[in-house]
Design an enzyme around this catalytic site. Structure first.
Site, PDB file in Angstrom:
ATOM      1  N   TYR B 231       0.872  -1.171   0.000  1.00 20.47           N
ATOM      2  CA  TYR B 231       0.000   0.000   0.000  1.00 20.47           C
ATOM      3  C   TYR B 231       0.904   1.214   0.000  1.00 20.47           C
ATOM      4  CZ  TYR B 231      -4.242  -2.684   0.763  1.00 20.47           C
ATOM      5  OH  TYR B 231      -5.293  -3.527   0.605  1.00 20.47           O
ATOM      6  N   HIS B 413     -18.222  -2.401   2.652  1.00 17.61           N
ATOM      7  CA  HIS B 413     -16.976  -2.552   3.400  1.00 17.61           C
ATOM      8  C   HIS B 413     -17.109  -3.535   4.560  1.00 17.61           C
ATOM      9  CE1 HIS B 413     -13.122  -1.513   5.126  1.00 17.61           C
ATOM     10  NE2 HIS B 413     -13.705  -1.283   6.286  1.00 17.61           N
TER      11      HIS B 413
END
Lengths: 618, 618
Positions: B231, B413
């Protein structure tokens, strides 16, 4: 590049104009066929082996046959006094809403036939997919015959799925002309329902012995009471010294003209413990009925409307006569007389076919399911609450012969709240086979049904019987028990060779149920009731029912150990420890068979399509 | 009489010989089409608006389009280095077992194409119904193009049902010739999976204003780390004094050659409470990353592989710039580099399209689902445990304008155990509409998805978000929370006009949970733990999990009152009583839409068939 390949069958992509022109071609073809049909000969009886009156007057008579290769039912409907048409169809439990219907109607000039459905409000709609296929219509002196066909499964969501077990047929008579199908007002119809097992098993009839004799157990000259429901009791007896025989078949004997009134009949054998039983010929609920008749409960034969002759498998027969068995029999007839006909005389009953040449095996009857005890209860207001009874591996291990037993018939039984019953055979924790299932079970239609396939059960197998109940109309809990407003969950399985095992049933462990009562009391802030003097039904009746208390009861029944009744007779257990037994664990369930749809027009047959690419690698 | 009427379409009753002859006719037709295809021009880009690489090297490239009128997907698969064929298909969660596959294979001489399926052991079988329809194949300098078509729903039980939401695509490369389809050994294949939303919504693009400007938020010259997962965080900033604008569209900017490595990207706006944020360009999990970057969590834009440009509805735009909003932005890029390429350089990011001519409405983002609290927990060992979060009528009544809001996009989510997410709109106790649903949800593929239909929500409506979790690989309970091994159940809905309501979520009442812990302890004969010093996670971890404790937890979540978070910002509630609120009661559920099958060849069109009987009554 994006040229779409021509399809092998043009059906799914028909243009509107093609449909229209095809339709008119069809109608033309149709008229020709109908004319042929009108000139044809009367249908042969054997074409439609099953027959049932639909209405109590017998004005509508349904005959049918079942084609398993085609997965379709052919219906022949005789309408004796046709007015302006009729509705015939099927629905979940016999209601006219959400029903799948074939409709014949007349606007006063022309007549029409179509496949329709009714919505939740009872409004009729033409079905976009026409699955009741009209095959012919014919006038005869006795009335109009309609012939039509229906696949078991159509995959049209508006259609009823014809399954094994009970089917609720409905009918309605049009007494006035109607402009259109949509104009039919279902609530104003004269109509009703009839329960049948449509999908009769396709069983080959065993050879019958030359020395076969018959005995008719029929009620002599009954005047059918002029009330809707009568259970009639008649005591018959075998000759003195009648030796052991095998019943190898039986069939109904219904007095001509009363076909629509005789709903079901059973012959029971009385208990051998009494030397004699009084004679009786009267209503079963009469105060005049001798109490001793309550000891005549061992089923010898059972028939219900629409059922045919019952044949035992060729290796087995049902023993009757001989020492150790009572020579007294009780015939019970359920007369269903909703139009309250007066003075109808009846001598219906059952004809037993028996032989002195005993077959290799005695047949037996075993009770599976739940013990009759209040510890198994159903909360009020439930639309489908499930209870399960177990016949465990430990019991079959002990009680069944190494070669196993063969179940060939089954009679499902609950009281009034029962809606579905199923028994599944499980081996090594894996469900293997459905023994018998009825997803539209009705307590008003309890036939002994031949199984489509004989089920072999071996020591160590488990038989799991699950009943689904509806208590939406009740305000307090329904507990297990003998009363008509209490419940049962039973499958009487008919099998051979006979064993000592008469009863293989379970109930939740009472100690765990006690913990449940405590838990519910605490959780709901009620005063804690540890009072052992209050009966189990009273404790169930006092529960403040809500989704939590309901769900936790479900969880308890799905978790708590069981008390097993693995019994030789209803009071004598096999030796062993039968309390606090673990619930059978199922690691693999049978898949619900998906509906079998007629094959969709596939884009290509199931063969690889060769490509003109030569070798792929370059 | 039993003459069967000729059917309007002969498809369902084709004789074997007919099928065979049809098959050879088809194969001939097929070759002609293929030749045409081979001579055709390159496919136009616009024919296949969606594109995604399947493998990390980009050797397989899938393009597709969606035809809602035809209810079908057209695929174009580019195979850059074809060896002896390939498998392409779909399965529940990307596994190679129980998959629905199109297979191209060569035996070294000829090549074949077919629709196949793999069983639970991974063994391949030719499908009896061929639903991957090959439309063409073409060699080009860059590789072989295969063109094929698949209906969303085929009603073949061996076929995958293509639904809204995530589809797990799988591929496998055949490196050796194979004699037959059955000879393919799936476990020895070089293959993998790619998640996409196949059924992109068919949305008309709003007109874009003339004064539209663009801004690229891209990470400058990143060297992609040689590890599977990175990331990457990069801080960007808006010019000082940048006034309020509306973002009206954004799209990905992916460095050429890295299409298979850039998995997803998000642009976050930082919290306005800080005047400045440090610069940063490095891995998000680096110890060098300044802590303050954790305050950059307000999503401005999100893109994931396979997604296209995101357009705001023409009435609304996402505000950025101006007083009261931070000028600092954080770009986060997920690099997925399973082949561990070294030294790849990348400058990917997101291009924002914005305008100073503000649209009528600001768009807003609202959080639906469950509060992040350990009281909502999932027992271990569950294959599909369901938790539900509520946005109640009381909250929408208070917080939404009378004219309602319009939800146009949604981002689902959960953390790692999430398998399905769905939000349903309920009004007056009746479920009305699915806001967004993903039955194959993956926490590794969280796109902002445009809805097919904008959903209007009015004061008094309820929004119910349900998440399904799998904890089969866990040995202790999974509680709600922020940690990656804790769980969430959230739907970020994008809507306009913006309101003060930022968060409309629920959790079970803690007092009822406490009763559950007591109940479980008592029922299981454990020492009663009334110790308030033990944390909720600790209490969940100490439960001896069994089906009873699991089922009672389910019952509790389905029964106990809830604590509502009806918040202006994550810490400020709307005024009112929000504790011990009743669960919304649902009296009518949405029906699961049955699979839409291609129409079976019906026996007749849906019109009544007139009968030549004249008037029925005689």
């Amino acid at each position: 590049m994006q040229s779409s390949r021509s399809k092998p069958c043009s059906c799914p992509s028909l243009k509107l104009r093609e449909v229209a022109s095809m339709y008119f071609t069809m109608v033309a073809a149709f008229l020709v066929i109908l004319v042929v049909a009108l000139q044809g000969s009367a249908p042969r009886q054997s074409d439609f082996p099953y027959k049932v009156p639909l209405d109590p007057q017998g004005l509508l008579e349904l005959s049918w046959n079942v084609s398993y290769p085609e997965q379709a039912v052919h219906f022949q409907l005789l309408i004796r006094e046709l007015q302006f048409g009729l509705l015939f169809g099927m629905s979940d439990r016999g209601e006219f809403e959400n029903a799948d219907l074939a409709v014949l109607w007349s606007d006063g000039h022309n007549s029409y036939f179509g496949d329709a459905w009714s919505d939740a409000k009872g409004q009729l709609h033409m079905d976009s997919q026409q699955d009741y296929q009209l095959l012919g219509a014919r006038r005869a002196p006795e009335g109009l015959y309609l012939l039509f066909r229906r696949a078991f499964s159509t995959c049209d969501p508006k259609d009823y799925l014809i399954e094994d077990g009970t089917v609720h047929l409905i009918y309605g008579i049009l007494e006035k002309p109607v402009r259109s199908l949509q104009a039919i007002n279902i609530s104003a119809l004269h109509g009703g329902l009839q329960r049948v097992q449509l999908l009769k098993p396709n069983i080959s009839i065993p050879e019958l012995p030359r020395d076969m004799k018959t005995m008719e157990i029929t009620a002599p000259d009954v005047v059918i009471p002029s009330q809707e429901t009568t259970y009639w009791c008649y005591m018959a007896e075998l000759p003195e010294g009648f030796p052991k025989h095998h019943i190898i078949m039986y069939e109904p004997v219904v007095t001509a003209g009363n076909e629509a009134l005789v709903h079901h009949m059973e012959v029971f054998q009385c208990a051998a413990q009494f030397d004699s039983f009084p004679r009786y010929n009267g209503p079963c609920d009469s105060k005049m009925k001798p109490d001793r008749l309550n000891y005549c409960r061992h089923v010898l034969a059972a028939w219900a409307m629409g059922a045919q002759a019952f044949y035992y498998p060729e290796e087995a027969g049902l023993a009757f006569g001989g020492p150790g068995s009572s020579r007294y029999l009780r015939l019970e007839i359920h007369y269903h007389n909703p139009l309250v006909f007066k003075g109808r005389r009846d001598s219906s009953g059952i004809r037993l076919y028996y032989t002195a040449t005993l077959r290799p095996y005695d047949a037996g009857i075993m009770e599976l399911g739940l013990v009759y005890t209040p510890v198994m209860a159903i909360p009020p207001g439930e639309d489908s609450f499930v209870l399960t009874g177990y016949c465990t591996d430990k019991c079959t291990q002990l009680a069944l012969p190494a070669a196993g037993i063969r179940i060939f018939a089954s009679q499902l039984h609950t009281h009034l709240a029962g809606r579905k019953v199923v028994t599944v055979l499980s081996r090594d924790g894996r469900e293997r086979q459905v023994v018998n299932a009825d997803g539209h079970y009705s307590p008003h239609f309890q036939e002994i049904r031949m199984l489509k396939e004989v089920v072999a059960v071996f020591p160590g197998d488990e038989l799991i019987t699950t009943c689904t109940y509806n208590t939406e109309d009740r305000s307090r809990a329904t507990v297990g028990g003998f009363g008509i407003l209490e419940e049962m969950c039973v499958n009487y399985v008919h099998y051979y060779p006979q064993t000592q095992l008469e009863l293989c049933k379970s109930a939740v462990d009472p100690g765990y149920l006690h913990r449940y009562f405590n838990l519910v009391n605490r959780f709901n802030d009620e005063e804690i009731c540890m009072c052992p003097q209050v009966s189990v039904p009273q404790q169930f009746y006092s529960i403040p029912w809500n989704t939590f208390n309901r769900d936790v009861l479900k969880s308890l029944y799905g978790f708590a150990p069981i008390s097993m009744h693995c019994n030789k007779s209803s009071a004598v257990r096999f030796p062993g420890e039968w309390e606090k037994q673990p619930l059978p664990s199922i690691t693999e369930r049978l898949r619900e068979p998906g509906p079998r749809c007629p094959p969709a027009p596939g884009p290509q047959p199931a063969a690889p399509a060769p490509l003109p690419l030569g070798q792929l690698r370059r």
